[in-house]
Design a protein around this motif. Structure first.
Motif, mmCIF file in Angstrom:
data_model
loop_
_atom_site.group_PDB
_atom_site.id
_atom_site.type_symbol
_atom_site.label_atom_id
_atom_site.label_comp_id
_atom_site.label_asym_id
_atom_site.label_seq_id
_atom_site.Cartn_x
_atom_site.Cartn_y
_atom_site.Cartn_z
ATOM 1 N N GLU A 76 10.866 5.049 4.623
ATOM 2 C CA GLU A 76 10.978 6.095 5.643
ATOM 3 C C GLU A 76 10.740 7.477 5.037
ATOM 4 O OE1 GLU A 76 14.733 5.566 7.617
ATOM 5 O OE2 GLU A 76 14.114 3.654 8.491
ATOM 6 N N CYS A 77 9.627 7.581 4.331
ATOM 7 C CA CYS A 77 9.217 8.859 3.748
ATOM 8 C C CYS A 77 7.717 9.004 3.997
ATOM 9 C CB CYS A 77 9.532 8.904 2.252
ATOM 10 S SG CYS A 77 8.573 7.746 1.250
ATOM 11 N N SER A 78 7.133 10.059 3.490
ATOM 12 C CA SER A 78 5.696 10.264 3.697
ATOM 13 C C SER A 78 4.888 9.481 2.660
ATOM 14 C CB SER A 78 5.355 11.749 3.594
ATOM 15 O OG SER A 78 5.498 12.188 2.255
ATOM 16 N N GLU A 79 3.675 9.165 3.038
ATOM 17 C CA GLU A 79 2.762 8.509 2.104
ATOM 18 C C GLU A 79 2.485 9.431 0.919
ATOM 19 O OE1 GLU A 79 -1.753 6.654 2.092
ATOM 20 O OE2 GLU A 79 -0.750 6.972 4.008
ATOM 21 N N ARG A 80 2.436 10.726 1.170
ATOM 22 C CA ARG A 80 2.212 11.706 0.100
ATOM 23 C C ARG A 80 3.321 11.627 -0.947
ATOM 24 N NH1 ARG A 80 -1.927 13.379 -1.822
ATOM 25 N NH2 ARG A 80 -0.882 12.685 -3.637
ATOM 26 N N HIS A 81 4.567 11.417 -0.498
ATOM 27 C CA HIS A 81 5.689 11.309 -1.431
ATOM 28 C C HIS A 81 5.514 10.088 -2.343
ATOM 29 C CE1 HIS A 81 9.702 11.892 -2.998
ATOM 30 N NE2 HIS A 81 9.986 10.628 -2.728
ATOM 31 N N VAL A 82 5.100 8.970 -1.774
ATOM 32 C CA VAL A 82 4.854 7.758 -2.557
ATOM 33 C C VAL A 82 3.745 8.031 -3.570
ATOM 34 C CG1 VAL A 82 4.049 5.364 -2.475
ATOM 35 C CG2 VAL A 82 5.642 6.199 -0.730
ATOM 36 N N ARG A 83 2.663 8.674 -3.129
ATOM 37 C CA ARG A 83 1.560 8.989 -4.043
ATOM 38 C C ARG A 83 1.996 9.958 -5.142
ATOM 39 N NH1 ARG A 83 -3.430 7.196 -2.490
ATOM 40 N NH2 ARG A 83 -3.552 6.279 -0.413
ATOM 41 N N SER B 151 3.189 10.987 -10.817
ATOM 42 C CA SER B 151 4.106 11.455 -11.862
ATOM 43 C C SER B 151 4.480 10.350 -12.846
ATOM 44 C CB SER B 151 5.376 12.025 -11.222
ATOM 45 O OG SER B 151 6.142 10.984 -10.631
ATOM 46 N N GLY B 152 4.074 9.112 -12.553
ATOM 47 C CA GLY B 152 4.381 8.001 -13.443
ATOM 48 C C GLY B 152 5.730 7.352 -13.173
ATOM 49 N N GLU B 153 6.454 7.810 -12.155
ATOM 50 C CA GLU B 153 7.764 7.233 -11.835
ATOM 51 C C GLU B 153 7.639 5.858 -11.184
ATOM 52 O OE1 GLU B 153 10.778 9.987 -10.144
ATOM 53 O OE2 GLU B 153 9.084 11.393 -10.111
ATOM 54 N N ASN C 262 16.971 3.606 -8.985
ATOM 55 C CA ASN C 262 17.144 4.888 -8.307
ATOM 56 C C ASN C 262 18.000 4.809 -7.056
ATOM 57 O OD1 ASN C 262 15.419 6.361 -10.126
ATOM 58 N ND2 ASN C 262 13.777 5.151 -9.264
ATOM 59 N N GLY C 263 18.873 3.852 -6.972
ATOM 60 C CA GLY C 263 19.809 3.797 -5.857
ATOM 61 C C GLY C 263 19.220 3.330 -4.548
ATOM 62 N N GLY C 264 18.089 2.641 -4.560
ATOM 63 C CA GLY C 264 17.532 2.078 -3.334
ATOM 64 C C GLY C 264 16.679 3.020 -2.530
ATOM 65 N N SER C 265 16.423 4.211 -3.037
ATOM 66 C CA SER C 265 15.642 5.177 -2.276
ATOM 67 C C SER C 265 14.865 6.065 -3.223
ATOM 68 C CB SER C 265 16.575 6.042 -1.439
ATOM 69 O OG SER C 265 15.883 7.123 -0.879
ATOM 70 N N PRO C 266 13.689 6.543 -2.824
ATOM 71 C CA PRO C 266 12.942 7.447 -3.690
ATOM 72 C C PRO C 266 13.617 8.786 -3.875
ATOM 73 C CG PRO C 266 11.828 7.184 -1.600
ATOM 74 C CD PRO C 266 12.964 6.198 -1.615
ATOM 75 N N ASP C 267 14.481 9.171 -2.952
ATOM 76 C CA ASP C 267 15.208 10.441 -3.057
ATOM 77 C C ASP C 267 16.626 10.183 -3.516
ATOM 78 O OD1 ASP C 267 13.007 11.898 -2.100
ATOM 79 O OD2 ASP C 267 13.547 11.383 -0.055
ATOM 80 N N TYR C 268 16.774 9.440 -4.604
ATOM 81 C CA TYR C 268 18.074 8.967 -5.038
ATOM 82 C C TYR C 268 19.049 10.080 -5.346
ATOM 83 C CZ TYR C 268 15.942 9.882 -9.549
ATOM 84 O OH TYR C 268 15.311 10.487 -10.595
ATOM 85 N N THR D 103 0.881 -1.168 0.000
ATOM 86 C CA THR D 103 0.000 0.000 0.000
ATOM 87 C C THR D 103 0.920 1.219 0.000
ATOM 88 O OG1 THR D 103 -0.038 0.197 2.397
ATOM 89 C CG2 THR D 103 -1.724 -1.218 1.382
ATOM 90 N N PRO D 104 0.422 2.401 -0.354
ATOM 91 C CA PRO D 104 1.265 3.589 -0.244
ATOM 92 C C PRO D 104 1.802 3.785 1.183
ATOM 93 C CG PRO D 104 -0.614 4.072 -1.621
ATOM 94 C CD PRO D 104 -0.848 2.707 -1.038
ATOM 95 N N ALA D 105 0.991 3.467 2.182
ATOM 96 C CA ALA D 105 1.428 3.625 3.576
ATOM 97 C C ALA D 105 2.543 2.644 3.935
ATOM 98 C CB ALA D 105 0.247 3.445 4.520
ATOM 99 N N SER D 106 2.411 1.380 3.521
ATOM 100 C CA SER D 106 3.446 0.398 3.855
ATOM 101 C C SER D 106 4.742 0.676 3.099
ATOM 102 C CB SER D 106 2.953 -1.028 3.597
ATOM 103 O OG SER D 106 2.730 -1.251 2.222
ATOM 104 N N LEU D 107 4.637 1.181 1.883
ATOM 105 C CA LEU D 107 5.836 1.532 1.119
ATOM 106 C C LEU D 107 6.513 2.761 1.721
ATOM 107 C CD1 LEU D 107 7.650 0.797 -1.190
ATOM 108 C CD2 LEU D 107 6.153 2.077 -2.721
ATOM 109 N N ALA D 108 5.713 3.714 2.181
ATOM 110 C CA ALA D 108 6.276 4.896 2.841
ATOM 111 C C ALA D 108 7.034 4.491 4.101
ATOM 112 C CB ALA D 108 5.165 5.889 3.185
ATOM 113 N N GLU D 109 6.516 3.521 4.822
ATOM 114 C CA GLU D 109 7.200 3.020 6.012
ATOM 115 C C GLU D 109 8.514 2.339 5.625
ATOM 116 O OE1 GLU D 109 6.344 -0.306 9.405
ATOM 117 O OE2 GLU D 109 4.667 0.971 8.791
ATOM 118 N N ARG D 110 8.495 1.548 4.564
ATOM 119 C CA ARG D 110 9.714 0.868 4.087
ATOM 120 C C ARG D 110 10.785 1.871 3.694
ATOM 121 N NH1 ARG D 110 10.546 -4.123 0.291
ATOM 122 N NH2 ARG D 110 12.371 -3.547 -0.919
#
Length: 103
Positions: free
Chosen positions: A16-23, A28-30, A55-61, A7-14
């Motif tokens: 360590e970012c916000s659920e909004r960032h995952v959404r 954006s299609g990424e 992306n280097g293992g993180s959404p903020d690569y 879920t967006p929430a479980s991925l955000a926890e994995r």
């Protein structure tokens, strides 16, 4: 065969970012996703792993890559990225203050 999903929430926890960032990544299609039952947003584990590899293992690569001045510290099950502390030069004396102008 069962496909694992986040879920967006479980991925955000994995990540360590916000659920909004995952959404936002999904919007954006990424990051590919699908709707379960027409409403519930889900992300396939395969898509998460592919995104992490690309992306280097993180959404903020871009912020977390070693090429941007970061050093990598590893322990048994945690990988932390730390910025090296810059060396500070002593401050030059101020010439525009009352104490430095002489009385």
């Amino acid at each position: 065969m069962t496909t694992l999903v986040f879920t967006p929430a479980s991925l955000a926890e994995r990540w360590e970012c916000s659920e909004r960032h995952v959404r936002n990544l999904i919007s954006s299609g990424e990051l590919p996703s699908f709707r379960l039952g027409g409403k519930l947003l889900r992300i396939r584990k395969e898509d998460v792993e592919k995104f992490e590899c690309q992306n280097g293992g993180s959404p903020d690569y871009a912020e977390n890559s070693a090429s941007h001045g970061m050093t990598r510290t590893e322990s048994a099950d945690v990988i932390a990225l730390e910025r090296p502390m810059p060396k500070r030069r002593p401050a030059a004396p101020r010439l525009d203050t009352r104490n430095s102008l002489g009385r």
